[in-house]
Design a protein around this motif. Structure first.
Motif, PDB file in Angstrom:
ATOM      1  N   ASP A   1       0.839  -1.193   0.000  1.00  0.00           N
ATOM      2  CA  ASP A   1       0.000   0.000   0.000  1.00  0.00           C
ATOM      3  C   ASP A   1       0.878   1.249   0.000  1.00  0.00           C
ATOM      4  O   ASP A   1       2.003   1.225   0.499  1.00  0.00           O
ATOM      5  CB  ASP A   1      -0.915   0.034   1.230  1.00  0.00           C
ATOM      6  CG  ASP A   1      -1.997  -1.027   1.198  1.00  0.00           C
ATOM      7  OD1 ASP A   1      -2.165  -1.667   0.143  1.00  0.00           O
ATOM      8  OD2 ASP A   1      -2.668  -1.199   2.224  1.00  0.00           O
ATOM      9  N   ARG A   2       0.333   2.336  -0.533  1.00  0.00           N
ATOM     10  CA  ARG A   2       1.067   3.602  -0.572  1.00  0.00           C
ATOM     11  C   ARG A   2       0.258   4.684   0.124  1.00  0.00           C
ATOM     12  O   ARG A   2      -0.960   4.742  -0.011  1.00  0.00           O
ATOM     13  CB  ARG A   2       1.325   4.022  -2.010  1.00  0.00           C
ATOM     14  CG  ARG A   2       2.221   3.064  -2.736  1.00  0.00           C
ATOM     15  CD  ARG A   2       2.454   3.517  -4.140  1.00  0.00           C
ATOM     16  NE  ARG A   2       3.257   2.523  -4.833  1.00  0.00           N
ATOM     17  CZ  ARG A   2       3.771   2.704  -6.013  1.00  0.00           C
ATOM     18  NH1 ARG A   2       3.562   3.823  -6.660  1.00  0.00           N
ATOM     19  NH2 ARG A   2       4.493   1.759  -6.567  1.00  0.00           N
TER      20      ARG A   2
ATOM     21  N   THR B   1      -3.443   4.489  -1.387  1.00  0.00           N
ATOM     22  CA  THR B   1      -3.652   3.652  -2.562  1.00  0.00           C
ATOM     23  C   THR B   1      -3.393   2.206  -2.154  1.00  0.00           C
ATOM     24  O   THR B   1      -2.275   1.860  -1.758  1.00  0.00           O
ATOM     25  CB  THR B   1      -2.714   4.062  -3.708  1.00  0.00           C
ATOM     26  OG1 THR B   1      -2.914   5.442  -3.996  1.00  0.00           O
ATOM     27  CG2 THR B   1      -2.982   3.234  -4.955  1.00  0.00           C
ATOM     28  N   ARG B   2      -4.423   1.401  -2.219  1.00  0.00           N
ATOM     29  CA  ARG B   2      -4.306  -0.007  -1.851  1.00  0.00           C
ATOM     30  C   ARG B   2      -3.602  -0.791  -2.955  1.00  0.00           C
ATOM     31  O   ARG B   2      -3.853  -0.585  -4.138  1.00  0.00           O
ATOM     32  CB  ARG B   2      -5.687  -0.625  -1.621  1.00  0.00           C
ATOM     33  CG  ARG B   2      -6.420  -0.063  -0.440  1.00  0.00           C
ATOM     34  CD  ARG B   2      -5.817  -0.577   0.822  1.00  0.00           C
ATOM     35  NE  ARG B   2      -6.642  -0.174   1.965  1.00  0.00           N
ATOM     36  CZ  ARG B   2      -6.184  -0.154   3.183  1.00  0.00           C
ATOM     37  NH1 ARG B   2      -4.942  -0.491   3.439  1.00  0.00           N
ATOM     38  NH2 ARG B   2      -6.951   0.214   4.167  1.00  0.00           N
ATOM     39  N   ALA B   3      -2.730  -1.694  -2.567  1.00  0.00           N
ATOM     40  CA  ALA B   3      -2.029  -2.546  -3.524  1.00  0.00           C
ATOM     41  C   ALA B   3      -2.955  -3.657  -3.996  1.00  0.00           C
ATOM     42  O   ALA B   3      -3.784  -4.156  -3.233  1.00  0.00           O
ATOM     43  CB  ALA B   3      -0.790  -3.158  -2.872  1.00  0.00           C
TER      44      ALA B   3
ATOM     45  N   ARG C   1       0.976  -6.839  -6.568  1.00  0.00           N
ATOM     46  CA  ARG C   1       1.915  -5.931  -5.896  1.00  0.00           C
ATOM     47  C   ARG C   1       2.102  -6.350  -4.438  1.00  0.00           C
ATOM     48  O   ARG C   1       3.210  -6.324  -3.912  1.00  0.00           O
ATOM     49  CB  ARG C   1       1.455  -4.491  -5.961  1.00  0.00           C
ATOM     50  CG  ARG C   1       2.430  -3.554  -5.242  1.00  0.00           C
ATOM     51  CD  ARG C   1       1.990  -2.127  -5.239  1.00  0.00           C
ATOM     52  NE  ARG C   1       2.308  -1.377  -6.421  1.00  0.00           N
ATOM     53  CZ  ARG C   1       3.527  -0.990  -6.774  1.00  0.00           C
ATOM     54  NH1 ARG C   1       4.563  -1.331  -6.051  1.00  0.00           N
ATOM     55  NH2 ARG C   1       3.721  -0.274  -7.847  1.00  0.00           N
ATOM     56  N   ARG C   2       1.022  -6.739  -3.782  1.00  0.00           N
ATOM     57  CA  ARG C   2       1.116  -7.163  -2.386  1.00  0.00           C
ATOM     58  C   ARG C   2       2.008  -8.400  -2.265  1.00  0.00           C
ATOM     59  O   ARG C   2       2.882  -8.474  -1.410  1.00  0.00           O
ATOM     60  CB  ARG C   2      -0.277  -7.454  -1.836  1.00  0.00           C
ATOM     61  CG  ARG C   2      -0.300  -7.591  -0.343  1.00  0.00           C
ATOM     62  CD  ARG C   2      -1.694  -7.660   0.241  1.00  0.00           C
ATOM     63  NE  ARG C   2      -2.625  -6.659  -0.205  1.00  0.00           N
ATOM     64  CZ  ARG C   2      -2.650  -5.384   0.180  1.00  0.00           C
ATOM     65  NH1 ARG C   2      -1.744  -4.955   1.027  1.00  0.00           N
ATOM     66  NH2 ARG C   2      -3.554  -4.552  -0.274  1.00  0.00           N
TER      67      ARG C   2
ATOM     68  N   LYS D   1       5.810  -8.667  -0.436  1.00  0.00           N
ATOM     69  CA  LYS D   1       6.138  -9.640   0.610  1.00  0.00           C
ATOM     70  C   LYS D   1       7.388 -10.440   0.253  1.00  0.00           C
ATOM     71  O   LYS D   1       8.248 -10.678   1.103  1.00  0.00           O
ATOM     72  CB  LYS D   1       4.959 -10.573   0.851  1.00  0.00           C
ATOM     73  CG  LYS D   1       3.809  -9.915   1.570  1.00  0.00           C
ATOM     74  CD  LYS D   1       2.675 -10.898   1.762  1.00  0.00           C
ATOM     75  CE  LYS D   1       1.502 -10.266   2.485  1.00  0.00           C
ATOM     76  NZ  LYS D   1       0.397 -11.222   2.677  1.00  0.00           N
ATOM     77  N   ILE D   2       7.491 -10.851  -1.005  1.00  0.00           N
ATOM     78  CA  ILE D   2       8.664 -11.619  -1.443  1.00  0.00           C
ATOM     79  C   ILE D   2       9.921 -10.760  -1.372  1.00  0.00           C
ATOM     80  O   ILE D   2      10.953 -11.186  -0.850  1.00  0.00           O
ATOM     81  CB  ILE D   2       8.451 -12.164  -2.872  1.00  0.00           C
ATOM     82  CG1 ILE D   2       7.371 -13.245  -2.850  1.00  0.00           C
ATOM     83  CG2 ILE D   2       9.749 -12.712  -3.452  1.00  0.00           C
ATOM     84  CD1 ILE D   2       6.884 -13.649  -4.222  1.00  0.00           C
TER      85      ILE D   2
END
Length: 95
Positions: free
Chosen positions: A37-38, A63-65, A69-70, A74-75
């Motif tokens: 998220d941004r 801005t929700r990912a 993108r999420r 995480k990776i």
């Protein structure tokens, strides 16, 4: 699949002293922020003198990912963390 974007009020706490040097953003209603998220805080740049702390009220755009993108965040975070960890397999004390 457009990312979800919304505006909301936020509080910014800034401190610059010999004990603390930080800027924290708290979104209204304790909205949770997830990986990817941004958050963009609007307004003029904030500056505090040494030894002072201040709190400001501003608007922020969140801005929700999306799922890709999420997952990518995480990776990437896992491998960034792995760079910070140093493991030694020496049998004994480090000299």
């Amino acid at each position: 699949m457009m990312p979800q974007t919304f505006d909301m009020p936020c509080r910014i706490a800034v401190e610059q002293s010999d004990a603390h040097f930080h800027a924290h953003v708290e979104l209204a209603d304790n909205i949770a922020i997830y990986p990817g998220d941004r958050v963009r805080v609007h307004g003029d740049p904030i500056s505090v003198d040494f030894g002072e702390s201040a709190t400001f009220e501003r608007m922020a755009t969140v801005t929700r990912a999306g799922p890709m993108r999420r997952g990518w965040t995480k990776i990437a975070a896992y491998f960034d963390f792995a760079e910070l960890v140093e493991v030694s397999f020496n049998p004994g004390r480090v000299r």
